[in-house]
Design a protein around this motif. Structure first.
Motif, PDB file in Angstrom:
ATOM      1  N   ALA A 143      12.688 -34.139 -22.352  1.00 33.79           N
ATOM      2  CA  ALA A 143      13.138 -33.837 -20.989  1.00 33.79           C
ATOM      3  C   ALA A 143      14.391 -34.639 -20.655  1.00 33.79           C
ATOM      4  O   ALA A 143      15.321 -34.122 -20.029  1.00 33.79           O
ATOM      5  N   ASP A 144      14.416 -35.892 -21.099  1.00 31.84           N
ATOM      6  CA  ASP A 144      15.592 -36.737 -20.819  1.00 31.84           C
ATOM      7  C   ASP A 144      16.820 -36.228 -21.559  1.00 31.84           C
ATOM      8  O   ASP A 144      17.925 -36.240 -21.017  1.00 31.84           O
ATOM      9  N   VAL A 145      16.630 -35.823 -22.814  1.00 29.81           N
ATOM     10  CA  VAL A 145      17.766 -35.316 -23.589  1.00 29.81           C
ATOM     11  C   VAL A 145      18.301 -34.037 -22.959  1.00 29.81           C
ATOM     12  O   VAL A 145      19.516 -33.886 -22.757  1.00 29.81           O
ATOM     13  N   ALA A 146      17.396 -33.119 -22.607  1.00 31.10           N
ATOM     14  CA  ALA A 146      17.849 -31.857 -22.018  1.00 31.10           C
ATOM     15  C   ALA A 146      18.574 -32.117 -20.701  1.00 31.10           C
ATOM     16  O   ALA A 146      19.619 -31.512 -20.424  1.00 31.10           O
ATOM     17  N   ALA A 147      18.044 -33.043 -19.897  1.00 34.11           N
ATOM     18  CA  ALA A 147      18.670 -33.332 -18.596  1.00 34.11           C
ATOM     19  C   ALA A 147      20.062 -33.922 -18.790  1.00 34.11           C
ATOM     20  O   ALA A 147      21.017 -33.543 -18.096  1.00 34.11           O
ATOM     21  N   LEU A 148      20.199 -34.852 -19.735  1.00 30.87           N
ATOM     22  CA  LEU A 148      21.512 -35.469 -19.950  1.00 30.87           C
ATOM     23  C   LEU A 148      22.506 -34.435 -20.492  1.00 30.87           C
ATOM     24  O   LEU A 148      23.675 -34.420 -20.100  1.00 30.87           O
TER      25      LEU A 148
END
Ligand code: NI
Length: 258
Positions: free
Chosen positions: A135-140
């Protein structure tokens, strides 16, 4: 069958004794390119040396998220300078890792953004490591894509269908490693089947992640063939077609002169 291994760690000690033989076996197996990935400044320098020495080897350089906390002052500036080298075809690996607690997440995010900016500046792809941080990778990636699509790779993809969809929508490629060949990983084969034909790549991540028939052994670029074959089965392609498809994609994405 022509093949390109888009993610290898040829500078690792595991290859110390016999690297020339490893590269010769790769070429005999049909590999026309191997991208060796740097993870620290020292590792990036070795990656570039290998790329200077072997016509089939190219380098990607960066500071791996798990090593970002130990980067010395000035290391990033060295990476920026090394990125000008003509054998450097990609930036990374970068990304986020919440499995190992080696680097505070805000530091990882800071380095991830720097790698994306450098890749964009050099007009080469960046290579994303994602572990327990989808989720963090996709958001960034969504945040940094503002105003344009990304040119990058989700390396050793093993994420959810949602992560695949979110990152593909941003222009990312999905690269599949030997994990694709493990019996239990039907979900990864499903992702490889569902992805657009022009966005899939294969890699070894060697010396790690050897494919099913040699699982547990030291992996090497020649064995990317097994991953390409299983990917072909998942998509209803012959072995040759799977090799051609992933090789053409890698050539185009990394602008490889091979
Ligand atoms: Ni790697």
């Amino acid at each position: 069958m022509e093949l390109i291994d888009t993610h290898a760690h040829l500078d690792e000690d595991a290859f110390g004794p016999d690297l020339p033989a490893v590269i010769a076996r790769a070429e005999a197996a049909g590999l026309v390119g191997i991208i060796t990935i740097g993870t620290t400044v020292a590792s990036c320098r070795r990656a570039i040396e290998l790329a200077e020495t072997h016509p089939t080897v190219f380098a990607a350089i960066g500071i791996h998220p798990n090593y970002a906390a130990q980067a010395a002052p000035g290391d990033w500036e060295i990476i920026e300078r090394l990125a000008e080298h003509p054998r450097v075809v990609g930036i990374g690996e970068t990304g986020l890792d919440r499995y190992w607690d080696h680097t505070p997440i805000d530091v990882q995010q800071d380095y991830f953004r720097r790698h994306i900016a450098l890749a964009r500046h050099r007009d080469v792809p960046f290579i994303v490591h994602c572990r327990d941080a989808e989720a963090d990778v996709a958001a960034l990636l969504e945040e940094t894509a503002a105003g344009g699509a990304h040119k990058g790779v989700m390396h050793s993809f093993c994420g959810t269908p949602e992560t695949a969809a979110r990152t593909l929508a941003l222009g990312m490629h999905l690269s599949f490693s030997g994990m694709l060949t493990y019996k239990k990983n039907q979900a990864i084969r499903d992702a490889a089947r569902a992805a657009p034909a022009d966005r899939i790549l294969v890699e070894t991540d060697c010396p790690y992640l050897a494919p099913a028939t040699v699982r547990g052994k030291r992996n090497e670029p020649a064995w990317v063939r097994e991953t390409a074959e299983v990917l072909g089965q998942a998509r209803g392609l012959s072995h040759d077609e799977a090799g051609t498809l992933t090789t053409d994609n890698a050539r185009r994405l990394f602008a490889l002169p091979v």
